[in-house]
Design a protein around this motif. Sequence first.
Motif, PDB file in Angstrom:
ATOM      1  N   PHE A  65      -3.817 -12.725 -14.759  1.00 45.09           N
ATOM      2  CA  PHE A  65      -3.014 -12.171 -15.855  1.00 45.09           C
ATOM      3  C   PHE A  65      -2.308 -10.885 -15.425  1.00 45.09           C
ATOM      4  O   PHE A  65      -1.124 -10.674 -15.724  1.00 45.09           O
ATOM      5  N   ALA A  66      -3.041  -9.998 -14.731  1.00 45.64           N
ATOM      6  CA  ALA A  66      -2.458  -8.722 -14.312  1.00 45.64           C
ATOM      7  C   ALA A  66      -1.299  -8.939 -13.347  1.00 45.64           C
ATOM      8  O   ALA A  66      -0.259  -8.276 -13.456  1.00 45.64           O
ATOM      9  N   LEU A  67      -1.449  -9.866 -12.414  1.00 51.57           N
ATOM     10  CA  LEU A  67      -0.366 -10.163 -11.468  1.00 51.57           C
ATOM     11  C   LEU A  67       0.866 -10.704 -12.192  1.00 51.57           C
ATOM     12  O   LEU A  67       2.002 -10.314 -11.888  1.00 51.57           O
ATOM     13  N   ILE A  68       0.637 -11.592 -13.150  1.00 47.73           N
ATOM     14  CA  ILE A  68       1.761 -12.152 -13.913  1.00 47.73           C
ATOM     15  C   ILE A  68       2.504 -11.052 -14.660  1.00 47.73           C
ATOM     16  O   ILE A  68       3.744 -11.002 -14.663  1.00 47.73           O
ATOM     17  N   GLY A  75       7.599  -4.732 -11.137  1.00 48.44           N
ATOM     18  CA  GLY A  75       7.063  -3.594 -10.392  1.00 48.44           C
ATOM     19  C   GLY A  75       6.121  -3.968  -9.274  1.00 48.44           C
ATOM     20  O   GLY A  75       5.423  -3.096  -8.745  1.00 48.44           O
ATOM     21  N   LEU A  76       6.089  -5.243  -8.878  1.00 48.56           N
ATOM     22  CA  LEU A  76       5.127  -5.680  -7.870  1.00 48.56           C
ATOM     23  C   LEU A  76       5.383  -5.015  -6.519  1.00 48.56           C
ATOM     24  O   LEU A  76       4.462  -4.472  -5.898  1.00 48.56           O
ATOM     25  N   ARG A  77       6.638  -5.029  -6.074  1.00 49.33           N
ATOM     26  CA  ARG A  77       6.953  -4.463  -4.757  1.00 49.33           C
ATOM     27  C   ARG A  77       6.701  -2.959  -4.744  1.00 49.33           C
ATOM     28  O   ARG A  77       6.142  -2.420  -3.783  1.00 49.33           O
ATOM     29  N   ARG A  78       7.105  -2.275  -5.810  1.00 47.40           N
ATOM     30  CA  ARG A  78       6.935  -0.824  -5.848  1.00 47.40           C
ATOM     31  C   ARG A  78       5.461  -0.429  -5.896  1.00 47.40           C
ATOM     32  O   ARG A  78       5.026   0.499  -5.195  1.00 47.40           O
ATOM     33  N   LEU A  79       4.666  -1.162  -6.709  1.00 50.10           N
ATOM     34  CA  LEU A  79       3.253  -0.827  -6.830  1.00 50.10           C
ATOM     35  C   LEU A  79       2.506  -1.021  -5.520  1.00 50.10           C
ATOM     36  O   LEU A  79       1.690  -0.186  -5.127  1.00 50.10           O
ATOM     37  N   PHE A  80       2.788  -2.114  -4.846  1.00 53.54           N
ATOM     38  CA  PHE A  80       2.075  -2.368  -3.601  1.00 53.54           C
ATOM     39  C   PHE A  80       2.603  -1.503  -2.465  1.00 53.54           C
ATOM     40  O   PHE A  80       1.896  -1.264  -1.485  1.00 53.54           O
ATOM     41  N   LYS A  81       3.832  -1.012  -2.582  1.00 51.85           N
ATOM     42  CA  LYS A  81       4.360  -0.087  -1.586  1.00 51.85           C
ATOM     43  C   LYS A  81       3.660   1.264  -1.687  1.00 51.85           C
ATOM     44  O   LYS A  81       3.420   1.944  -0.680  1.00 51.85           O
ATOM     45  N   GLU A  82       3.317   1.665  -2.915  1.00 50.73           N
ATOM     46  CA  GLU A  82       2.640   2.936  -3.127  1.00 50.73           C
ATOM     47  C   GLU A  82       1.119   2.817  -3.039  1.00 50.73           C
ATOM     48  O   GLU A  82       0.414   3.832  -3.075  1.00 50.73           O
ATOM     49  N   SER A 210      -1.787   0.703 -16.092  1.00 52.00           N
ATOM     50  CA  SER A 210      -2.851  -0.106 -16.677  1.00 52.00           C
ATOM     51  C   SER A 210      -3.025  -1.433 -15.940  1.00 52.00           C
ATOM     52  O   SER A 210      -4.143  -1.842 -15.617  1.00 52.00           O
ATOM     53  N   TYR A 211      -1.911  -2.122 -15.658  1.00 56.25           N
ATOM     54  CA  TYR A 211      -1.990  -3.430 -15.008  1.00 56.25           C
ATOM     55  C   TYR A 211      -2.547  -3.312 -13.593  1.00 56.25           C
ATOM     56  O   TYR A 211      -3.332  -4.154 -13.147  1.00 56.25           O
ATOM     57  N   MET A 212      -2.131  -2.263 -12.878  1.00 55.32           N
ATOM     58  CA  MET A 212      -2.617  -2.082 -11.517  1.00 55.32           C
ATOM     59  C   MET A 212      -4.102  -1.780 -11.509  1.00 55.32           C
ATOM     60  O   MET A 212      -4.847  -2.273 -10.654  1.00 55.32           O
TER      61      MET A 212
END
Length: 330
Positions: A65-68, A75-82, A210-212
Amino acid sequence: MAVTKPKGKGSSAPTSQTSNSRLWFYSLLLTLQYGAQPLISKRFIRQEVIVTSSVLACEIIKVIFALILIVRDGGLRRLFKEWTLAGSLITSGLPAAIYALQNSLLQISYKNLDSLTFSMLNQTKLFFTALFTYIILRQKQSIQQIGALFLLIMAAVLLSIGEGSSKGSTSSNPDQILFYGIIPIMVASVLSGLASALCQWASQVKKHTSYMMTLEMSTIGSLCLLASTYKSPDGEAIRQHGFLYGWTPLTLIPVISNALGGILVGLITSYAGGVRKGFVIVSALLVTAFLQFIFDGKPTSLYCAVALLLVICSISIYQRYPYRVKRKES
């Protein structure tokens, strides 16, 4: 200068109104989930189901659910970049391990307490959340709020005494009610208060989304559960009977519902803090009592009625009299 001030006010008002609307929407969903969870868990999770398997499945669904939701927000690319491993362990590692243990204790308690008793004892997490929020974030409480929290503990003690001597619970053995129903949920409430304060610290101080946090905590929690299966009785049962032993297609209903509740708790904590879920808890208690009467035909006992009144008064007072910082006169 005078022209720019109305613009600032006009631009902040819609943002605040949108946040409040989201908070009410999330709170309504959590109220329904929170109130119905004990009943659907009791009906759709059989006694044979291994606790670790249901908790682990819930954590995996939360990760999905969080990944979706992260992908939907773009924001997937930005979150994993940081993202960094050290930062993840600091903000999410300890809460994840705490929540994993808490969920296991809740699954044990579900099976040994009736739905309304479970929900009411579960409200003591508000007291421990306030306590750990003060210790970790120095968030103070008013005199009225402190009194309200003690009312909440009185309700839990009263209910514990009543259920310990009652023969109308899910089990006729008072020792089983105490050691496998009341004690697990009280320990889970302490753990929930600590984890909630840590999550609020990560959200408000470390600015973790929250999702991260849900993604990190569920992943770490799953790894902790998997590690525990090497020596635990549940791990032995999984190796003997299989991961899905005792499961039916209906078992997915409470597991998915619990996962959605975890997502909603994270959102409300990031919007309003861990303690400010009191109105959700009151509403959830009423939902649980109503559903238990409709589906089980079980009226509340005198102990439950008095304790429920104390719980409602406690949380109502807590929400009505927040702590206010006194401004020093210059």
